[in-house]
Motif scaffolding. Sequence first.
Motif, PDB file in Angstrom:
ATOM      1  N   ARG A  26      23.679  41.175  49.466  1.00  0.00           N
ATOM      2  CA  ARG A  26      25.339  41.910  48.748  1.00  0.00           C
ATOM      3  C   ARG A  26      25.736  41.302  48.315  1.00  0.00           C
ATOM      4  O   ARG A  26      25.858  40.012  49.346  1.00  0.00           O
ATOM      5  N   ILE A  27      27.261  41.410  47.545  1.00  0.00           N
ATOM      6  CA  ILE A  27      28.250  40.412  47.200  1.00  0.00           C
ATOM      7  C   ILE A  27      29.167  41.332  47.550  1.00  0.00           C
ATOM      8  O   ILE A  27      29.970  42.145  47.236  1.00  0.00           O
ATOM      9  N   HIS A  28      30.228  40.744  48.021  1.00  0.00           N
ATOM     10  CA  HIS A  28      31.235  40.373  47.952  1.00  0.00           C
ATOM     11  C   HIS A  28      32.353  40.001  47.530  1.00  0.00           C
ATOM     12  O   HIS A  28      34.057  40.488  48.447  1.00  0.00           O
ATOM     13  N   SER A  29      32.462  38.917  46.655  1.00  0.00           N
ATOM     14  CA  SER A  29      33.445  38.626  46.101  1.00  0.00           C
ATOM     15  C   SER A  29      32.457  37.542  45.223  1.00  0.00           C
ATOM     16  O   SER A  29      31.919  37.502  45.603  1.00  0.00           O
ATOM     17  N   ALA A  30      33.462  36.451  44.357  1.00  0.00           N
ATOM     18  CA  ALA A  30      33.002  35.866  43.335  1.00  0.00           C
ATOM     19  C   ALA A  30      32.314  34.972  43.759  1.00  0.00           C
ATOM     20  O   ALA A  30      31.964  34.139  43.538  1.00  0.00           O
ATOM     21  N   ALA A  31      33.189  34.424  45.732  1.00  0.00           N
ATOM     22  CA  ALA A  31      32.310  33.021  45.895  1.00  0.00           C
ATOM     23  C   ALA A  31      31.023  33.328  46.976  1.00  0.00           C
ATOM     24  O   ALA A  31      29.650  32.446  46.930  1.00  0.00           O
ATOM     25  N   ASP A  32      30.711  34.561  47.132  1.00  0.00           N
ATOM     26  CA  ASP A  32      29.326  35.463  46.865  1.00  0.00           C
ATOM     27  C   ASP A  32      28.711  34.990  45.876  1.00  0.00           C
ATOM     28  O   ASP A  32      27.248  34.464  46.314  1.00  0.00           O
ATOM     29  N   VAL A  33      28.608  35.374  44.817  1.00  0.00           N
ATOM     30  CA  VAL A  33      27.849  34.871  43.829  1.00  0.00           C
ATOM     31  C   VAL A  33      27.299  33.750  43.582  1.00  0.00           C
ATOM     32  O   VAL A  33      26.792  33.314  43.681  1.00  0.00           O
ATOM     33  N   GLN A  34      28.770  32.787  43.354  1.00  0.00           N
ATOM     34  CA  GLN A  34      28.472  30.976  43.382  1.00  0.00           C
ATOM     35  C   GLN A  34      27.751  30.436  44.730  1.00  0.00           C
ATOM     36  O   GLN A  34      26.694  29.586  44.392  1.00  0.00           O
ATOM     37  N   GLN A 136      37.222  50.916  26.643  1.00  0.00           N
ATOM     38  CA  GLN A 136      37.638  49.637  25.815  1.00  0.00           C
ATOM     39  C   GLN A 136      39.047  50.227  25.186  1.00  0.00           C
ATOM     40  O   GLN A 136      40.144  49.366  24.966  1.00  0.00           O
ATOM     41  N   ASP A 137      39.242  51.709  25.504  1.00  0.00           N
ATOM     42  CA  ASP A 137      41.054  52.021  25.119  1.00  0.00           C
ATOM     43  C   ASP A 137      41.812  51.402  26.572  1.00  0.00           C
ATOM     44  O   ASP A 137      43.037  51.500  26.455  1.00  0.00           O
ATOM     45  N   ARG A 138      41.693  51.113  27.341  1.00  0.00           N
ATOM     46  CA  ARG A 138      42.474  51.084  28.677  1.00  0.00           C
ATOM     47  C   ARG A 138      41.811  49.350  29.173  1.00  0.00           C
ATOM     48  O   ARG A 138      42.485  49.201  29.899  1.00  0.00           O
ATOM     49  N   PHE A 139      41.069  48.686  28.206  1.00  0.00           N
ATOM     50  CA  PHE A 139      40.524  47.720  29.216  1.00  0.00           C
ATOM     51  C   PHE A 139      41.702  46.556  28.730  1.00  0.00           C
ATOM     52  O   PHE A 139      42.166  46.347  27.430  1.00  0.00           O
ATOM     53  N   TYR A 140      41.576  45.486  29.473  1.00  0.00           N
ATOM     54  CA  TYR A 140      42.514  44.043  29.323  1.00  0.00           C
ATOM     55  C   TYR A 140      41.695  42.949  29.911  1.00  0.00           C
ATOM     56  O   TYR A 140      41.536  41.848  28.734  1.00  0.00           O
ATOM     57  N   GLU A 141      40.391  43.273  30.530  1.00  0.00           N
ATOM     58  CA  GLU A 141      40.126  41.783  30.709  1.00  0.00           C
ATOM     59  C   GLU A 141      38.988  41.814  32.373  1.00  0.00           C
ATOM     60  O   GLU A 141      39.471  43.052  32.543  1.00  0.00           O
ATOM     61  N   LEU A 142      38.486  40.969  32.266  1.00  0.00           N
ATOM     62  CA  LEU A 142      37.274  40.817  33.213  1.00  0.00           C
ATOM     63  C   LEU A 142      37.309  39.714  33.616  1.00  0.00           C
ATOM     64  O   LEU A 142      37.237  38.317  33.198  1.00  0.00           O
ATOM     65  N   ASP A 143      36.325  39.649  35.259  1.00  0.00           N
ATOM     66  CA  ASP A 143      36.051  38.471  36.031  1.00  0.00           C
ATOM     67  C   ASP A 143      34.673  37.976  35.476  1.00  0.00           C
ATOM     68  O   ASP A 143      34.388  39.363  35.782  1.00  0.00           O
ATOM     69  N   ALA A 144      34.648  37.278  35.483  1.00  0.00           N
ATOM     70  CA  ALA A 144      33.066  37.241  35.530  1.00  0.00           C
ATOM     71  C   ALA A 144      32.094  36.170  35.850  1.00  0.00           C
ATOM     72  O   ALA A 144      32.740  34.505  36.130  1.00  0.00           O
ATOM     73  N   VAL A 145      30.710  35.162  36.765  1.00  0.00           N
ATOM     74  CA  VAL A 145      30.212  34.548  37.129  1.00  0.00           C
ATOM     75  C   VAL A 145      29.227  34.151  36.691  1.00  0.00           C
ATOM     76  O   VAL A 145      28.072  34.683  36.279  1.00  0.00           O
ATOM     77  N   GLY A 188      25.710  38.124  23.253  1.00  0.00           N
ATOM     78  CA  GLY A 188      24.776  38.911  24.468  1.00  0.00           C
ATOM     79  C   GLY A 188      25.280  37.716  25.889  1.00  0.00           C
ATOM     80  O   GLY A 188      25.042  36.255  25.780  1.00  0.00           O
ATOM     81  N   LEU A 189      24.786  38.532  26.473  1.00  0.00           N
ATOM     82  CA  LEU A 189      25.488  38.087  28.273  1.00  0.00           C
ATOM     83  C   LEU A 189      24.073  38.515  29.349  1.00  0.00           C
ATOM     84  O   LEU A 189      24.102  38.330  30.174  1.00  0.00           O
ATOM     85  N   ALA A 190      23.357  39.428  29.032  1.00  0.00           N
ATOM     86  CA  ALA A 190      22.611  39.956  29.428  1.00  0.00           C
ATOM     87  C   ALA A 190      21.534  38.880  30.261  1.00  0.00           C
ATOM     88  O   ALA A 190      21.047  38.118  29.903  1.00  0.00           O
ATOM     89  N   GLY A 191      21.855  39.188  31.483  1.00  0.00           N
ATOM     90  CA  GLY A 191      20.999  38.405  32.950  1.00  0.00           C
ATOM     91  C   GLY A 191      21.737  36.565  32.864  1.00  0.00           C
ATOM     92  O   GLY A 191      20.969  36.136  33.602  1.00  0.00           O
ATOM     93  N   ARG A 192      22.836  36.728  32.201  1.00  0.00           N
ATOM     94  CA  ARG A 192      23.752  35.641  32.052  1.00  0.00           C
ATOM     95  C   ARG A 192      24.650  35.258  33.304  1.00  0.00           C
ATOM     96  O   ARG A 192      25.455  34.806  33.197  1.00  0.00           O
ATOM     97  N   ALA A 193      24.777  36.949  33.582  1.00  0.00           N
ATOM     98  CA  ALA A 193      27.078  36.448  33.821  1.00  0.00           C
ATOM     99  C   ALA A 193      26.922  37.601  34.765  1.00  0.00           C
ATOM    100  O   ALA A 193      26.114  38.703  35.153  1.00  0.00           O
ATOM    101  N   VAL A 194      27.618  37.879  35.560  1.00  0.00           N
ATOM    102  CA  VAL A 194      27.567  39.251  36.895  1.00  0.00           C
ATOM    103  C   VAL A 194      29.074  39.219  36.988  1.00  0.00           C
ATOM    104  O   VAL A 194      30.322  38.274  37.825  1.00  0.00           O
ATOM    105  N   ILE A 195      30.113  40.098  36.397  1.00  0.00           N
ATOM    106  CA  ILE A 195      31.367  40.881  36.829  1.00  0.00           C
ATOM    107  C   ILE A 195      31.505  41.287  37.458  1.00  0.00           C
ATOM    108  O   ILE A 195      30.685  41.678  39.347  1.00  0.00           O
ATOM    109  N   THR A 196      32.721  40.294  38.841  1.00  0.00           N
ATOM    110  CA  THR A 196      33.326  40.297  39.453  1.00  0.00           C
ATOM    111  C   THR A 196      34.939  41.463  39.755  1.00  0.00           C
ATOM    112  O   THR A 196      34.823  41.839  40.835  1.00  0.00           O
ATOM    113  N   LYS A 197      35.071  41.188  38.650  1.00  0.00           N
ATOM    114  CA  LYS A 197      36.694  42.501  38.977  1.00  0.00           C
ATOM    115  C   LYS A 197      37.392  43.152  37.102  1.00  0.00           C
ATOM    116  O   LYS A 197      36.749  42.044  36.265  1.00  0.00           O
TER     117      LYS A 197
END
Length: 359
Positions: A26-34, A136-145, A188-197
Motif C-alpha cells: 500500500r502506497i501513501h506517498s512518493a517516499a513509499d515508492v522509493q 490530455q486537453d486539461r493535463f499540465y504535468e505529472l510526478d512519478a518515481v 515507453g515507460l510501462a513497468g518502469r515508473a509509478v505515477i504519484t501526483k
Amino acid sequence: MLVEKNTPLQDCNTFGIVASADTLVRIHSAADVQEFVASPHYRGRKVFVLGGGSNIVLTGDVTDAVVLKMEIAGIAAIAQTDSHWIVEAGAGVLWHDLVAWTVEHGYPGLENLALVPGTVGAAPVQNIGAYGVELQDRFYELDAVDLASGQSFTLDAAQCAFGYRDSVFKHVPASPVGTPVAKVQGMGLAGRAVITKVRFALPKHWKPELGYMDLQRKQSDEAVEHPSAQQIFDWVVAIRRAKLPDPAVVGNAGSFFKNPTVTDDQCRDILAREPKIVHYAMPNGSIKLAAGWMIDACGWKGKTVGNAGVYEKQALVLVNRGTGENSVTGGEVMTLAGAIQTSVYERFGIRLEPEPVVL
C-alpha cells in the motif's frame, strides 16, 4: 509503506473477480515508492500498479508481480497562470471525486469526465476521455518515481505522448528492465515508473463542451442557453447513470472495447454495406466508429456466456452475472470478449481492441 501477503483482490477490482495477490504494497506517498524500490520486496520483480481496479481483468491470482496499491491522497489548487488554474491531485484520489471537487471550488474544465471510474494516477496512463474531452486537453504535468533508481521525475504533456486511450506508460521500450528512466531509449515507460501526483491546467476563460448529442438533448430539454460547469457535470452524471451500471451493484470494467478508427475510404466502404453505423469525424481526418453500435448490431446486447454478460442498456459494457464466490472469472470475461470480437470482424471487417489490462 504497508506490505501485505496473500491479499484478496475481489474488492480491489470493479469486475468483482475472485483473485489474490501474493504480495501487495500500500502506497501513501512518493517516499513509499522509493522505500519499496530499496526494499527486499522488490529486487527487480515485476510490478503491477493498482488504482481503483476499474480497468483490469484478472485471469488468476497475481503471483508473478508485486501489486502496488496506490492510495496517495490530496487535492489542492497550487498555482495559476494568466489563463489557467493549476490543480494537483494524488494518484490514489478517485477520479470522480477530483472532478466533483474542481466543479465545487469553481475550477471548470473536467466536468465532461464526471463518473469516469478509476483513480487520478491511472487517468494519464489511459488518457481517459468522455463527451468530447480527453485528459490530455486539461493535463499540465505529472510526478512519478523511477522503479530502477528510486528517483522522482516530472513529465509534461509532450513527454507523456498521449494518444487515443494511450500514453507512454502503456508502451515498453527496447531498454532492458532496470534501466533508469533517464537512459530509457524509445517511447515507453510501462513497468518502469509509478505515477504519484498529477497536475491539471483548468481554463479561466472556460467554454462548455457540448459536441455530443446526449448533452445537446439535455440542453434542449432544460432550455439552458449557456450552461454552467455544474449543470454539465449534473447532465453527464445523469446520462452515465442511465446508460451504465454502477460497479458497486453490477461488476464491470466500464467500456470494454475501444472505439476503432478508420480512414475516410474505409468508412465509405462500411457505410455502403451498413448505412446506419454510428461514426464521428476526427480532427486528424480519420473516422471513429461506435464499437457499442457494432456489438449491438451483431445481437450481443443482453447475452450471457457463463457468468459474463453484455449489459442490456449499453453493449460496450461487459458485466458480472455471478455473485460472491460464484463471481465471474477472468476466463469467462475473455471468452465472451473473444466471441464478440469474432462477430464484429466477420460482419464489419473491424478488429475491436479491449480497453482493460488483462492479467
